[in-house]
Design an enzyme around this catalytic site. Sequence first.
Site, PDB file in Angstrom:
ATOM      1  N   HIS A 105       0.855  -1.190   0.000  1.00 29.05           N
ATOM      2  CA  HIS A 105       0.000   0.000   0.000  1.00 29.05           C
ATOM      3  C   HIS A 105       0.890   1.239   0.000  1.00 29.05           C
ATOM      4  O   HIS A 105       1.956   1.245   0.619  1.00 29.05           O
ATOM      5  CB  HIS A 105      -0.904  -0.017   1.240  1.00 29.05           C
ATOM      6  CG  HIS A 105      -1.987   1.019   1.168  1.00 29.05           C
ATOM      7  ND1 HIS A 105      -1.732   2.346   1.415  1.00 29.05           N
ATOM      8  CD2 HIS A 105      -3.298   0.925   0.852  1.00 29.05           C
ATOM      9  CE1 HIS A 105      -2.866   3.025   1.248  1.00 29.05           C
ATOM     10  NE2 HIS A 105      -3.822   2.189   0.903  1.00 29.05           N
ATOM     11  N   GLU A 157       0.721   3.869   1.566  1.00 30.69           N
ATOM     12  CA  GLU A 157       1.034   4.394   2.904  1.00 30.69           C
ATOM     13  C   GLU A 157       2.209   3.642   3.512  1.00 30.69           C
ATOM     14  O   GLU A 157       2.958   4.194   4.319  1.00 30.69           O
ATOM     15  CB  GLU A 157      -0.227   4.326   3.792  1.00 30.69           C
ATOM     16  CG  GLU A 157      -1.209   5.431   3.411  1.00 30.69           C
ATOM     17  CD  GLU A 157      -2.663   5.105   3.660  1.00 30.69           C
ATOM     18  OE1 GLU A 157      -2.969   4.159   4.409  1.00 30.69           O
ATOM     19  OE2 GLU A 157      -3.528   5.817   3.094  1.00 30.69           O
ATOM     20  N   GLY A 165      -7.710   8.983  -0.085  1.00 27.28           N
ATOM     21  CA  GLY A 165      -8.136   9.816   1.038  1.00 27.28           C
ATOM     22  C   GLY A 165      -8.331  11.284   0.709  1.00 27.28           C
ATOM     23  O   GLY A 165      -8.471  12.118   1.598  1.00 27.28           O
TER      24      GLY A 165
HETATM   25  P1  PGA Z   1      -9.654   5.799   0.409  1.00 32.01           P
HETATM   26  O1  PGA Z   1      -8.470   4.737   0.648  1.00 32.01           O
HETATM   27  O2  PGA Z   1     -10.820   5.041  -0.156  1.00 32.01           O
HETATM   28  O3  PGA Z   1      -9.951   6.363   1.776  1.00 32.01           O
HETATM   29  O4  PGA Z   1      -9.130   6.815  -0.535  1.00 32.01           O
HETATM   30  C1  PGA Z   1      -8.223   3.718  -0.270  1.00 32.01           C
HETATM   31  C2  PGA Z   1      -7.006   2.945   0.147  1.00 32.01           C
HETATM   32  O5  PGA Z   1      -6.082   3.541   0.703  1.00 32.01           O
HETATM   33  O6  PGA Z   1      -6.924   1.723  -0.056  1.00 32.01           O
END
Ligand code: PGA
Length: 256
Positions: free
Chosen positions: A104, A106, A177
């Site tokens: 991911h 992140e 996000g």
């Molecule tokens: P989001 O996140 O729908 O809040 O944009 C998606 C993700 O990070 O998998």
Amino acid sequence: METRPKFVIGNWKMLPEHSHALSLATDVANYCAGHDYPLLRTVICPTFTQLASVTQIMSSKKLPLQKLSLGAQDCYPAPGGAFTGDISAPMLAEIGVHFVILGHSERRQKHHETNAFIREKVVAACESNLVPVVCIGETLTQRDNGQTAEILGEQIAQSLPENFEGILAYEPVWAIGTGVTPTMEDLQENISIIREILHKHQPQTALRTPLLYGGSVKPDQSAEIFAIKGVDGVLVGGASLKVQDFIKIIESAPKG
Ligand code: PGA
């Protein structure tokens, strides 16, 4: 032409309240128990500390895996040992986890995970019979510099082992996000690019690899996303924490 199953995967990220996780899992499990969508698989991915409780809720409903499965948000490549703070793929499999999100953005950004490290995790996940959901996607700067195809190519070539068996999720970093999503034309184009790259690098398995979109998926546009040729599902962050929104997204999916 292979028919790939469709997926709605909820990524709960670091949802802090255990009680929220339990009520969400109960509501989603109740919904899935009462609906039969043969082509669609729903997966929820709580944080590590919530997995054991959520798996208990799910098994108490006696739901077949096709209706609702459990996923984790990461795993470490080694099976066990001196790795303080880490959780391995066999540990996840042992408690009833079947899917694991890997790479991911992140984790790529905040934990400096490289493609090579992600590849090790994918191999470990597959060895434990977990289905890896590998995330790829370009940043805003890369997009603005016209590097999207190059970055996606690099991520596919370097994060996936040979004969990759799993799911690929296209998540443009700038869409996560933010409430901003690509235009449907851009999304269609990038999905086609990814499929082409996948065929080049994974000729044996590309055809059966589901390709998901993720990044600010909301119930009001999920049907449009599902209608895009080559999109086999969605990876949902924020909207997966509101049970009504998540259910609306499930209902917008092709159900076979
Ligand atoms: P989001 O996140 O729908 O809040 O944009 C998606 C993700 O990070 O998998």
